[in-house]
Motif scaffolding. Structure first.
Motif, mmCIF file in Angstrom:
data_model
loop_
_atom_site.group_PDB
_atom_site.id
_atom_site.type_symbol
_atom_site.label_atom_id
_atom_site.label_comp_id
_atom_site.label_asym_id
_atom_site.label_seq_id
_atom_site.Cartn_x
_atom_site.Cartn_y
_atom_site.Cartn_z
ATOM 1 N N UNK A 1 0.825 -0.788 0.120
ATOM 2 C CA UNK A 1 -0.325 0.102 -0.028
ATOM 3 C C UNK A 1 0.563 1.372 -0.211
ATOM 4 N N UNK A 2 2.209 1.218 0.816
ATOM 5 C CA UNK A 2 2.735 2.403 0.725
ATOM 6 C C UNK A 2 3.512 2.867 -0.287
ATOM 7 N N UNK A 3 3.812 1.317 -1.293
ATOM 8 C CA UNK A 3 4.430 1.975 -2.283
ATOM 9 C C UNK A 3 3.691 2.446 -3.389
ATOM 10 N N UNK A 4 2.461 2.009 -3.534
ATOM 11 C CA UNK A 4 0.977 2.710 -3.932
ATOM 12 C C UNK A 4 1.037 3.793 -3.738
ATOM 13 N N UNK A 5 1.310 3.995 -3.411
ATOM 14 C CA UNK A 5 0.967 5.020 -2.435
ATOM 15 C C UNK A 5 -0.783 5.222 -1.947
ATOM 16 N N UNK A 6 -0.721 4.560 -1.522
ATOM 17 C CA UNK A 6 -2.074 4.382 -0.327
ATOM 18 C C UNK A 6 -1.956 4.088 0.814
ATOM 19 N N UNK A 7 -1.819 5.646 1.284
ATOM 20 C CA UNK A 7 -1.098 6.221 2.241
ATOM 21 C C UNK A 7 -2.352 5.822 3.853
ATOM 22 N N UNK A 8 -3.584 6.581 3.289
ATOM 23 C CA UNK A 8 -4.524 6.446 4.085
ATOM 24 C C UNK A 8 -4.956 4.527 4.652
ATOM 25 N N UNK A 9 -4.727 3.758 3.026
ATOM 26 C CA UNK A 9 -5.267 2.478 3.575
ATOM 27 C C UNK A 9 -4.446 1.625 4.482
ATOM 28 N N UNK A 10 -2.839 2.064 4.101
ATOM 29 C CA UNK A 10 -1.722 1.229 4.645
ATOM 30 C C UNK A 10 -2.223 1.712 6.375
ATOM 31 N N UNK A 11 -2.603 3.190 6.844
ATOM 32 C CA UNK A 11 -2.833 3.272 8.467
ATOM 33 C C UNK A 11 -4.024 1.926 8.876
ATOM 34 N N UNK A 12 -4.759 2.043 6.926
ATOM 35 C CA UNK A 12 -6.300 1.254 8.414
ATOM 36 C C UNK A 12 -5.851 0.013 7.849
ATOM 37 N N UNK A 13 -4.765 -1.012 7.591
ATOM 38 C CA UNK A 13 -4.794 -1.712 7.592
ATOM 39 C C UNK A 13 -3.925 -2.053 8.663
ATOM 40 N N UNK A 14 -3.231 -0.995 9.708
ATOM 41 C CA UNK A 14 -2.118 -1.616 10.620
ATOM 42 C C UNK A 14 -3.146 -1.241 11.345
ATOM 43 N N UNK A 15 -4.505 -0.928 12.046
ATOM 44 C CA UNK A 15 -5.613 -0.891 13.169
ATOM 45 C C UNK A 15 -5.875 -2.183 12.193
ATOM 46 N N UNK A 16 -6.369 -2.478 11.452
ATOM 47 C CA UNK A 16 -7.055 -4.037 11.747
ATOM 48 C C UNK A 16 -6.261 -5.111 12.419
ATOM 49 N N UNK A 17 -4.636 -4.906 12.187
ATOM 50 C CA UNK A 17 -3.550 -5.579 12.482
ATOM 51 C C UNK A 17 -3.436 -5.928 13.930
ATOM 52 N N UNK A 18 -3.737 -4.695 14.085
ATOM 53 C CA UNK A 18 -3.178 -4.266 15.758
ATOM 54 C C UNK A 18 -4.899 -5.484 15.880
ATOM 55 N N UNK A 19 -6.239 -5.021 15.804
ATOM 56 C CA UNK A 19 -7.080 -5.011 16.981
ATOM 57 C C UNK A 19 -7.217 -6.909 16.380
ATOM 58 N N UNK A 20 -6.963 -7.240 15.301
ATOM 59 C CA UNK A 20 -6.255 -8.391 15.172
ATOM 60 C C UNK A 20 -5.152 -9.359 16.250
ATOM 61 N N UNK A 21 -5.026 -8.714 17.198
ATOM 62 C CA UNK A 21 -4.182 -9.419 18.205
ATOM 63 C C UNK A 21 -2.121 -9.324 17.505
#
Length: 606
Positions: free
Chosen positions: A10-30
């Protein structure tokens, strides 16, 4: 699920907001981040930029124990720097036990962004003492914000290190010279490069564009094509902007043709620029054709087309297009509303302006200064000076444009004293420095209110106290001021002291003053100058004919009238407009264009 891979992609393709959303999902999943995850997520925060997300992420890093990792620490320095939090960037850097070259480069960039250039040189000396091998990235931050003496010093040092032929760094050096208005310095680097990238060519094109040198822009572009370098979208942005600057329709059409052949049409912001380009060239038909060809129109494209109509005398079309915009999924922004309000002002349509004001208030856009300024201008032009005053008083933090709009409103309403009082208040109570535009309004106020001494005083003060060189508008106001008051001889002396290029624009108001005050001798002198400068201007001949008639010079009047007929000059009929039930009716003198013209003339005859 490979969370790290998804974030990195996501970061390499310029989807920075989406990268943060994926990180939030990752943290919520433990799942916790690692030294590979955090640098990419921090980069996403830096690109947005989002200080709030960066701070939260720093907390996660501390909780998970990755705060001592050099890659993570370097990414923290970078994100705090790009989020304009220099203190935090420096704090992280100072606490790093091991610093890489990238870390040092990041803190230099942080100092440069915060305009601590001298401290950056101090860091550079520390790097030299530590024996670090300097890279091109070390100097990029310097070049983006240094002054000319500092830039020359850095350029010399880069050359000494043998890094000046590194293409990305050479491009940065050229950009520095362009930023500092030193096009020759940029060219000296440009012509030493054995291989030039499209970026190199674009920098030079942009430099000449900034200098307003249209011929040089296209000369460089032709050189580029001879070198078989294909233009990209940025090159076309420069070329279109150049055509817009020149107002040359033929040049604009040639660039548009090349654009179509290259396949860069229908790409933001090119469509917007094409519409603005054709509008500036006064070809609104071509502008509308470009506009209509775009299937998914952005609000910026709508605004460009509305602005074209509003600026070049088609306020009805501007308002019609605005109503079309409201029926789409796009929403007007502050610039759109400011533009359409100027169309209402041009039409004198108070009712339409008030409807737009209601839309502004309902959508929470009433605090934008551009919108507020446009509302004040609209109310003043539509004759509602009290509404303009009330809105002006409600604005808490007025900028120069807001003050200028209200001063101009008073000026056009003949409220000279109020305009001058507000001008003094702006300077003495608020401390805002006037510019050339507000001085035009002040001189206009003096002219419309017959304040001769005040007008002369402000004309001198403008130059002496603020270093503002008089423009054509200022000189026209001055001549109009003297002419209205009957000081035609003084007005003539003023004209003769003006620069020659300016004189051409002020003979018409001077001739009008001669007509008002029945000064035939000076009127004939003004007319001779005008006829030489504008031989096909019907208005000048008509004004001179009226002057002869008012003085009983029937033969001279007939001669002037015969010249109009002999040259085939046609006087544009006078017209007026009136707003009834929200509709603006335009009535031409002796015209039959209005739908109810027969009934109107019957009422006039009765």
């Amino acid at each position: 699920m490979d969370w790290n891979l998804m974030i990195r992609k996501c970061v390499k393709q310029g989807f920075f907001t989406e990268a943060l959303q994926i990180y939030s999902s990752m943290v919520r999943s433990g799942v916790h981040g690692s030294e590979f995850t955090f640098p990419f997520v921090l980069k996403a925060c830096a690109k947005l930029p989002s200080l709030e997300d960066a701070t939260k992420l720093h907390s996660h890093i501390l909780l998970t124990g990755f705060q001592a990792h050099v890659f993570v620490q370097t990414a923290l320095v970078d994100v705090y720097s790009k989020c304009c939090c220099f203190h935090s960037a420096r704090l992280v850097f100072d606490q790093m036990p091991i610093k890489s070259l990238v870390s040092w480069n990041s803190i230099i960039s942080a100092h440069c962004r915060d305009f601590h250039i001298d401290q950056s040189f101090g860091i550079l000396k520390q790097m030299q003492l530590l024996g670090l091998e300097l890279s091109s990235a070390t100097f990029t931050g310097f070049l983006a914000s240094c002054s000319l003496p500092q830039g020359l010093s850095i350029h010399g040092y880069i050359t000494k290190l043998g890094l000046d032929l590194h293409l990305p760094l050479a491009n940065s050096i050229m950009s520095m010279y362009i930023r500092l208005n030193q096009i020759d310095g940029a060219l000296s680097v440009f012509y030493t490069l054995h291989q030039k990238s499209i970026v190199s060519w674009t920098i030079i094109l942009g430099g000449y564009l900034s200098a307003g040198d249209v011929a040089k822009v296209f000369a460089v572009f032709n050189q580029m094509r001879c070198q078989c370098v294909g233009p990209d979208s940025i090159v076309f942005v420069n070329l279109i902007s150049c055509c817009k600057l020149s107002g040359n329709l033929l040049l604009a059409m040639l660039v548009h043709s090349l654009l179509l052949k290259s396949g860069f049409d229908h790409k933001d912001p090119i469509d917007n620029l094409l519409v603005a380009m054709y509008a500036k060239c006064k070809d609104l038909v071509s502008a509308r054709r470009v506009f209509d060809a775009v299937h998914e129109k952005s609000v910026f494209l709508w605004t460009s087309m509305i602005s074209g109509y509003a600026q070049f005398g088609y306020p009805n079309e501007a308002l019609h297009l605005f109503n079309m915009l409201l029926r789409t999924a796009s929403r007007p922004n502050e610039l759109t509303l400011a533009t359409v309000l100027s169309a209402c002002a041009e039409m004198g349509s108070l009712r339409m302006g008030e409807e737009i004001e209601q839309y502004i208030l309902l959508n929470g856009l009433g605090s934008d200064l551009r919108v507020q300024t446009s509302l004040i201008h609209m109310f003043c032009k539509c004759g509602s000076i009290k509404k303009a005053q009330a809105l002006f008083e409600r604005i808490p933090n007025k900028d120069l444009a807001v003050w200028s709009a209200m001063i101009n409103g008073y000026a056009v309403h003949g409220m000279g004293k109020e305009a001058l009082n507000l001008f003094h208040k702006m300077q003495n109570e608020v401390g805002i420095k006037p510019d050339a535009i507000v001085y035009t309004s002040v001189l206009l106020a003096c002219s419309h209110s017959g304040l001769i001494e005040d007008g002369l005083k402000y004309f001198r003060s403008m130059q002496k106290d603020f270093g503002i060189e008089p423009s054509i508008q200022h000189y026209s106001c001055l001549v109009d001021l003297l002419g209205r008051a009957g000081y035609v001889e003084l007005a003539l002396r003023t004209i003769q002291e003006m620069p020659v290029l300016v004189q051409a624009r002020v003979w018409a108001p001077f001739l009008s003053a001669c007509y008002t005050h029945h000064n035939l001798e000076l009127g004939e002198f003004a007319a001779k100058n005008l006829f030489d400068l504008e031989p096909r201007s019907t208005g000048n001949f008509v004004l001179m004919t009226n002057l002869y008639t008012s003085m009983g010079k029937w033969k001279e009047a007939a001669k002037a009238r015969s010249i109009i007929n002999a040259r085939g000059l046609v006087k544009e009929p006078g017209w007026s407009q009136i707003e009834i039930d929200g509709a603006v009716h335009v009535l031409a003198a002796e015209g039959q264009s209005h739908l109810e013209s027969i009934d109107i003339h019957e009422v006039e005859a009765s």
